[in-house]
Design a protein around this motif. Structure first.
Motif, short mmCIF file in Angstrom:
data_model
loop_
_atom_site.label_atom_id
_atom_site.label_comp_id
_atom_site.label_asym_id
_atom_site.label_seq_id
_atom_site.Cartn_x
_atom_site.Cartn_y
_atom_site.Cartn_z
N ASP A 140 67.47 60.40 93.21
CA ASP A 140 66.87 61.72 93.39
C ASP A 140 67.06 62.19 94.82
OD1 ASP A 140 65.00 60.51 94.97
OD2 ASP A 140 63.35 60.69 93.53
N LEU A 141 66.58 63.38 95.09
CA LEU A 141 66.86 64.01 96.38
C LEU A 141 66.28 63.23 97.56
CD1 LEU A 141 68.41 66.40 97.38
CD2 LEU A 141 66.35 67.76 97.24
N ASP A 142 65.20 62.47 97.30
CA ASP A 142 64.62 61.68 98.38
C ASP A 142 65.31 60.33 98.53
OD1 ASP A 142 62.73 63.65 98.74
OD2 ASP A 142 61.49 62.85 97.11
N SER A 143 66.50 60.22 97.97
CA SER A 143 67.30 59.00 98.04
C SER A 143 66.66 57.82 97.32
CB SER A 143 67.61 58.60 99.49
OG SER A 143 68.28 59.63 100.11
N HIS A 144 65.75 58.08 96.39
CA HIS A 144 65.20 56.98 95.60
C HIS A 144 66.14 56.68 94.45
CE1 HIS A 144 61.12 58.48 97.11
NE2 HIS A 144 61.42 57.35 97.74
N LYS A 145 66.47 55.42 94.32
CA LYS A 145 67.27 55.04 93.16
C LYS A 145 66.32 55.03 91.98
CE LYS A 145 70.68 52.42 95.58
NZ LYS A 145 71.25 51.17 95.99
N ILE A 146 66.47 55.97 91.05
CA ILE A 146 65.50 56.00 89.97
C ILE A 146 65.98 55.28 88.72
CG2 ILE A 146 64.12 57.93 90.79
CD1 ILE A 146 65.62 59.79 89.08
N TRP A 147 67.26 54.95 88.71
CA TRP A 147 67.77 54.16 87.57
C TRP A 147 69.09 53.53 87.99
CZ3 TRP A 147 71.95 55.62 83.96
CH2 TRP A 147 72.05 54.74 82.88
N PHE A 158 59.53 60.66 82.60
CA PHE A 158 60.78 59.95 82.90
C PHE A 158 60.62 58.45 82.68
CE2 PHE A 158 63.51 57.47 85.61
CZ PHE A 158 64.74 57.94 85.20
N SER A 159 61.56 57.89 81.97
CA SER A 159 61.58 56.41 81.88
C SER A 159 63.04 55.98 81.87
CB SER A 159 60.85 55.94 80.62
OG SER A 159 61.76 55.73 79.58
N SER A 160 63.30 54.89 82.60
CA SER A 160 64.69 54.48 82.71
C SER A 160 65.26 53.98 81.37
CB SER A 160 64.84 53.42 83.80
OG SER A 160 63.94 52.41 83.56
N GLN A 161 64.34 53.51 80.48
CA GLN A 161 64.83 53.05 79.17
C GLN A 161 65.53 54.15 78.39
OE1 GLN A 161 61.84 51.93 80.32
NE2 GLN A 161 61.09 50.22 79.06
N VAL A 162 65.06 55.38 78.58
CA VAL A 162 65.65 56.51 77.85
C VAL A 162 67.13 56.62 78.22
CG1 VAL A 162 65.63 59.03 77.63
CG2 VAL A 162 63.48 57.75 77.66
N LEU A 163 67.42 56.47 79.51
CA LEU A 163 68.81 56.59 79.97
C LEU A 163 69.64 55.40 79.49
CD1 LEU A 163 68.36 57.96 83.59
CD2 LEU A 163 68.80 59.23 81.50
N THR A 164 69.07 54.22 79.56
CA THR A 164 69.78 53.03 79.10
C THR A 164 70.17 53.20 77.63
OG1 THR A 164 68.44 51.77 80.63
CG2 THR A 164 69.62 50.50 78.96
N LYS A 165 69.20 53.69 76.84
CA LYS A 165 69.46 53.88 75.41
C LYS A 165 70.49 54.98 75.19
CE LYS A 165 65.20 52.49 73.20
NZ LYS A 165 63.90 53.10 73.04
N LEU A 166 70.39 56.03 76.00
CA LEU A 166 71.31 57.16 75.85
C LEU A 166 72.77 56.70 76.02
CD1 LEU A 166 71.66 60.31 75.61
CD2 LEU A 166 71.63 60.36 78.09
N VAL A 167 73.02 55.91 77.05
CA VAL A 167 74.38 55.43 77.29
C VAL A 167 74.84 54.56 76.11
CG1 VAL A 167 75.87 54.07 78.81
CG2 VAL A 167 74.11 55.50 79.79
N LYS A 168 73.97 53.66 75.69
CA LYS A 168 74.34 52.75 74.59
C LYS A 168 74.64 53.51 73.31
CE LYS A 168 72.39 48.22 75.32
NZ LYS A 168 71.09 47.61 75.22
N ARG A 169 73.82 54.53 73.05
CA ARG A 169 73.98 55.28 71.80
C ARG A 169 75.16 56.25 71.85
NH1 ARG A 169 69.06 57.70 71.50
NH2 ARG A 169 70.06 59.61 72.18
N VAL A 221 74.45 61.27 90.52
CA VAL A 221 74.81 60.10 89.72
C VAL A 221 76.06 59.48 90.31
CG1 VAL A 221 75.71 59.32 87.49
CG2 VAL A 221 73.75 60.82 87.54
N GLY A 222 76.04 58.17 90.50
CA GLY A 222 77.23 57.45 90.96
C GLY A 222 77.69 56.54 89.84
#
Ligand SMILES: Nc1nc2c(ncn2[C@@H]2O[C@H](COP(=O)(O)OP(=O)(O)OP(=O)(O)O)[C@@H](O)[C@H]2O)c(=O)[nH]1
Ligand SMILES: [Mg+2]
Length: 311
Positions: free
Chosen positions: A194-201, A287-298, A254-255
């Motif tokens: 995010d903009l504050d340089s926090h790695k959120i996932w 926001f939950s990181s699992q949602v993104l993990t699942k999104l990529v897998k699906r 996103v990197g």
């Protein structure tokens, strides 16, 4: 059925793909054609004009147009052939000092045909003076090419020893028949900030050397830094045999780490979908990181890198 009729029908069944092969003189174009035809290294003489050959490669008919690379042929013959090309193969002699001349020839050719897929071959990697892949990418500004909407594959090969030879032509075969696989990418690492340089996932599909990861983090920080000036954009950095892709769209970045001949355009699409999903869930406070993990897998199971031992 007479033999002439049989030949006509055969021709109709089997679509021929016009593959135009260019590159400065002595880059190794005819040597590549000979290896495609005979699967071995055969000494050549310089091509005067053009050399036409047909080869069946993995059930696909390639009509090869091997052009002479000397200046006179570059000026006279390349343009009319390039205009009709279904795919372009550009061959560079990795040890040739004429890098500026090669770069000009490459970019001029790209203008003659803006649609055809491009297989870029850095040849002669067996020579001790061969440039590294990073240097070639930088000298010819190849990330500009891989960022374009047409498929562009970059391969380092030796037409003499055969190293990586079939990887390059397998890629081309997939491209000309429109196989989905070439538009895929093999994600090694994905990271959302995010903009504050926090790695959120962060998700890693394989382990990578510290050098690459440091380079990756550095390019992400630099992109974050530029975020204020330019709220949306993309950076592609080639590091070793990987590409580090950083996509930003205020307020997220996103990197991704993908393979060096993977589709950057596709990785950008994945990054944008991840950012959209993340910002929608951040907005409603879910926001939950699992949602993104699942999104990529699906959504992109075939774009996830699997180390060979797990294949
Ligand atoms: N060491 C090494 N030599 C190579 C390789 N590929 C080609 N060569 C040599 O490079 C020289 C030029 O190769 P060609 O295939 O004739 O080059 P070309 O691009 O067709 O050249 P023009 O027809 O003049 O445009 C020959 O002596 C080849 O044997 C390679 O991968 N490694
Ligand atoms: Mg030749």
């Amino acid at each position: 059925m007479s033999s002439i009729l049989r030949r006509i029908f055969k021709g109709k069944d089997q679509q021929q793909h016009q593959i135009v092969i260019i590159g400065l003189d002595s880059a190794g174009k005819t040597t590549i054609v000979n290896r495609l035809l005979r699967s071995e290294f055969i000494p050549t003489t310089r091509t005067l004009g053009v050399n036409y050959r047909t080869v069946k490669y993995r059930q696909i008919m390639f009509s090869l147009i091997d052009l002479g690379g000397q200046e006179i042929y570059r000026n006279l013959l390349w343009q009319p052939s390039l205009e009709k090309a279904d795919a372009i193969v550009f061959v560079l002699d990795s040890a040739d000092l004429r890098i500026t001349e090669a770069s000009t020839a490459f970019w001029e050719s790209m203008k003659q045909n803006e649609q055809a897929p491009v297989l870029f071959i850095a040849n002669k990697i067996d020579l001790p003076g061969a440039r590294t892949f990073d240097t070639i990418v930088q000298d010819l500004d190849l990330t500009r090419a891989t960022r374009s909407s047409r498929p562009v594959g970059l391969f380092r090969i030796s037409a003499k020893t055969g190293e990586n030879f079939y990887d390059a032509f397998d890629w081309l075969a997939d491209v000309v028949v429109g196989s989905e696989s070439v538009f895929k990418c093999k994600l090694r690492v994905v990271i959302l900030i995010d903009l504050d340089s926090h790695k959120i996932w962060t998700t890693k599909y394989t382990s990578l050397g510290n050098e690459i990861l440091n380079e990756f983090n550095k390019s992400i920080s630099e992109t974050m830094h530029d975020l204020l000036k330019e709220p949306a954009g993309m950076e592609v950095i080639i590091a070793s045999d990987l590409q580090l892709v950083v996509v930003k769209n205020h307020p997220l970045v996103v990197g991704l780490i993908i393979g060096y001949s993977d589709s950057v355009v596709r990785s950008k699409l994945i990054a944008e979908r991840l950012m959209n999903t993340a910002s929608a869930s951040i907005e409603i406070g879910e926001f939950s990181s699992q949602v993104l993990t699942k999104l990529v897998k699906r959504q992109w199971p075939l774009d996830i890198y699997k180390p060979k031992s797990q294949d």
